[in-house]
Structure formats: structure tokens, C-alpha cells
Design an enzyme around this catalytic site. Structure first.
Site, PDB file in Angstrom:
ATOM      1  CB  CYS A  89      -9.835   4.980   0.395  1.00  0.00           C
ATOM      2  SG  CYS A  89      -8.304   5.587   1.601  1.00  0.00           S
ATOM      3  CG  HIS A 138      -5.972   5.072   4.522  1.00  0.00           C
ATOM      4  ND1 HIS A 138      -5.024   4.156   3.591  1.00  0.00           N
ATOM      5  CD2 HIS A 138      -5.089   5.705   5.727  1.00  0.00           C
ATOM      6  CE1 HIS A 138      -3.343   5.007   3.380  1.00  0.00           C
ATOM      7  NE2 HIS A 138      -3.443   5.564   4.433  1.00  0.00           N
ATOM      8  CB  CYS A 181      -2.893   0.639  -2.381  1.00  0.00           C
ATOM      9  SG  CYS A 181      -3.236   2.391  -2.759  1.00  0.00           S
ATOM     10  CG  ASP A 183      -2.151   1.277   1.327  1.00  0.00           C
ATOM     11  OD1 ASP A 183      -2.760   1.815   0.158  1.00  0.00           O
ATOM     12  OD2 ASP A 183      -2.056   1.980   2.149  1.00  0.00           O
ATOM     13  CB  SER A 184      -0.043   4.759  -0.726  1.00  0.00           C
ATOM     14  OG  SER A 184      -0.779   4.771   0.018  1.00  0.00           O
ATOM     15  CD  GLU A 236      -1.015   7.167   6.746  1.00  0.00           C
ATOM     16  OE1 GLU A 236       0.007   7.735   7.421  1.00  0.00           O
ATOM     17  OE2 GLU A 236      -1.073   6.555   6.110  1.00  0.00           O
TER      18      GLU A 236
HETATM   19  N1  DGL Z   1      -4.646   3.272   0.630  1.00  0.00           N
HETATM   20  C1  DGL Z   1      -4.765   4.341  -0.572  1.00  0.00           C
HETATM   21  C2  DGL Z   1      -6.734   3.682  -1.611  1.00  0.00           C
HETATM   22  O1  DGL Z   1      -6.354   3.224  -1.027  1.00  0.00           O
HETATM   23  C3  DGL Z   1      -4.889   5.826   0.077  1.00  0.00           C
HETATM   24  C4  DGL Z   1      -4.183   6.761   0.171  1.00  0.00           C
HETATM   25  C5  DGL Z   1      -3.534   7.536  -0.032  1.00  0.00           C
HETATM   26  O2  DGL Z   1      -3.774   8.427  -0.917  1.00  0.00           O
HETATM   27  O3  DGL Z   1      -1.960   7.141  -1.179  1.00  0.00           O
HETATM   28  O4  DGL Z   1      -6.426   4.507  -1.995  1.00  0.00           O
END
Ligand code: DGL
Length: 279
Positions: free
Chosen positions: A189, A191, A73, A10-11, A157
Site C-alpha cells: 500500500c 501509504h 496505488c 492514487d486514491s 494521512e
Molecule cells: N494508496 C492506497 C493503496 O496503495 C491505499 C489508500 C486507499 O485505501 O485508498 O492501496
């Protein structure tokens, strides 16, 4: 014989919501997780940049001998799935979009489906496309309503799950979606499951939330069980956690996301060279 791990990236930290689900769906599988904390967020970046990051992240996981890659992600899944598949050279790749779209079409009763995600995910139109395809397959006519919620990522976060500011921001983002009468909302997403309580309260308790990571984790289990029998001789697998910046912070927040202690988090760095484009 050592088992090959499942690679997850993931990012940043959001992919841990997927890892949490994998701990339940495939408890016997070792996982190598990479969170690109030096370059998070991906969600406001261009498709070209996200594709480059996705390629590099995939290469890192391949260097750990992974047998499957989970793109934990939505932004990468929406904009760089083919890039990851190409880089993975035949290793199975599971993204977030297809499984969540299928589930949303299955559970909706009125055919009105909301999608919340990053700017890049929403701009890609990947969910609308996948839902239209699924609608045809399942014989259901669906209408989609989308909203980009960029502030949800830093709030998740920061761990501001119950903060008043999060409630206000959720209302700003989701108020119009609620008025449009959706009965299903895709958390597009990884998150967002961290903010599921406030999202549910804002959109309304009758709306079904589809957690893209949880649905994808079920797909991973189906694939894993089909291809690799659980190793009962090693029932507690070793996991590897890697980030590209500030491992300590990742560990602190990550343990809260996972609800359990984490192995020590390793730091990896990219060796990049710059290309200057003259304008
Ligand atoms: N985890 C990313 C997603 O699912 C969101 C965080 C980011 O923008 O890097 O899109």
C-alpha cells in the site's frame, strides 16, 4: 518543445511516496499527479467501484497528454490494472504489484513472505498470484502470509508516524505475521512507507521491508531512459499536482511526505451522472 509528463495517480496522498522515489529515479521528468482525495479510501470499496474510479482517474491524466501512467496505488494495481491499460490505449502503464513481487521473491532467504495491504488488495489475491509466478521464474518456493491493515491509511494521512496508538495498531495487525516467521514484508500500500519505522519495529529489524513504490519507480526509470533521453536543456521539470478535494490539506501533508515544497495544488471535479438501481 514541451516534454510530455509522466502521469501518476492514487486514491489520495499515499502516491506521493512514489513521487518522492520518482524525484530520485527520474529527476528530469515532469510529473502530473492526481490524488482522488474526494473519494479516498479505495481500499474498502468493491472491485467495480475501484475500476470505475481508476478509469476516470486515467482519463484525467490522459487529458494532460501523459506519455506513461504510474498507478501509485496498490488497490488499483491489484484490482484494476487491465482497466487502466484498456483506458490508456497503448500508453505504458506501471503498477505496483509485479515489481514488488519480483523484488520480494529475490530478497527472501527462507521463502516466507508477508504482504500487508488494504482489504481490497488482500482480497484480490494479486500478490499471492504474482509471487507464485515469480517463484516459478526464479526457481524459489515461497509461502505467503497476508494481512489487511485498513487503519494504517488514516494514521498515515494524519501524520501519526510516532504516535503510541500507531504502535498498538501495528502490533494488532502484524503480531501474527511476525510469529509466522516471515523474513520479508511487502508494504503493499503506497501509504505504508510513511509508517515504515513503526512497521519495522513491530515486525522485527531482521525482516526486509519491500517498498512497492520504490521498486516501481526504478522500473519507471528503466522505461523512461530507454524511451526518452533526459532533456538537459530543461533540467528542472515543472510538476503539476491535482486533487479532487481539499487541496490545502493535501499540500500541507504532502510537503511532509515529500520533504520539499510543492507547486500550488489544483482542484478538479468530476461531472458524474447517477444511475439508480431499483431493488
Ligand atoms: N494508496 C492506497 C493503496 O496503495 C491505499 C489508500 C486507499 O485505501 O485508498 O492501496
Amino acid at each position: 518543445m514541451l516534454r510530455k509528463p509522466i502521469g501518476v495517480f492514487d486514491s489520495g496522498i499515499g502516491g506521493l511516496t512514489v513521487v518522492k522515489e520518482l524525484f530520485t529515479t527520474v529527476p528530469f521528468e515532469p510529473i502530473v499527479y492526481f490524488g482522488d482525495t474526494a473519494r479516498v479510501p479505495y481500499g474498502g470499496k468493491s472491485v467495480e467501484t475501484v475500476q470505475r474510479y481508476a478509469r476516470e482517474d486515467t482519463e484525467l491524466l490522459l487529458s494532460y497528454g501523459v506519455k506513461m501512467i504510474v498507478i501509485a496505488c496498490n488497490t488499483v494495481s491489484a484490482t484494476a490494472l487491465e482497466e487502466v491499460e484498456r483506458t490508456a490505449h497503448g500508453i505504458p502503464v506501471i503498477g505496483m504489484i509485479g515489481p514488488a513481487a519480483e523484488e520480494a521473491v529475490r530478497v527472501t532467504k527462507n521463502g516466507r513472505i508477508g504482504i500487508a495491504g488494504t482489504e481490497a488488495t488482500i482480497a484480490s489475491g494479486a500478490y499471492e498470484h504474482a509471487i507464485a509466478e515469480e517463484g516459478k521464474k526464479q526457481g524459489k518456493s515461497c509461502t505467503t502470509f497476508t494481512v489487511a491493515c485498513p487503519l494504517f491509511v488514516p494514521l498515515a494521512e494524519e501524520g501519526w508516524t510516532n504516535h503510541a496508538a500507531t504502535g498498538l495498531i501495528a502490533e494488532e495487525y502484524l503480531g501474527a505475521l511476525r510469529e509466522s516467521g516471515v523474513d520479508t514484508l511487502i508494504l503493499g500500500c503506497t501509504h505504508y512507507p510513511v509508517l515504515a519505522d513503526v512497521i519495522q519495529k513491530t515486525i522485527g529489524t531482521t525482516v526486509t521491508l519491500v517498498n512497492s513504490g520504490a521498486i516501481a519507480a526504478k522500473r519507471v526509470a528503466e522505461l523512461s531512459i530507454k524511451a526518452h533521453m533526459p532533456d538537459t536543456a530543461h533540467p528542472i521539470p515543472d510538476h503539476t499536482m491535482l486533487v479532487s478535494d481539499v487541496p490545502r490539506k493535501f499540500q500541507q501533508i504532502g510537503e511532509r511526505f515529500l520533504g520539499r515544497p510543492m507547486p500550488e495544488v489544483g482542484l478538479v471535479t468530476w461531472k458524474e451522472s447517477w444511475v439508480v438501481r431499483r431493488v
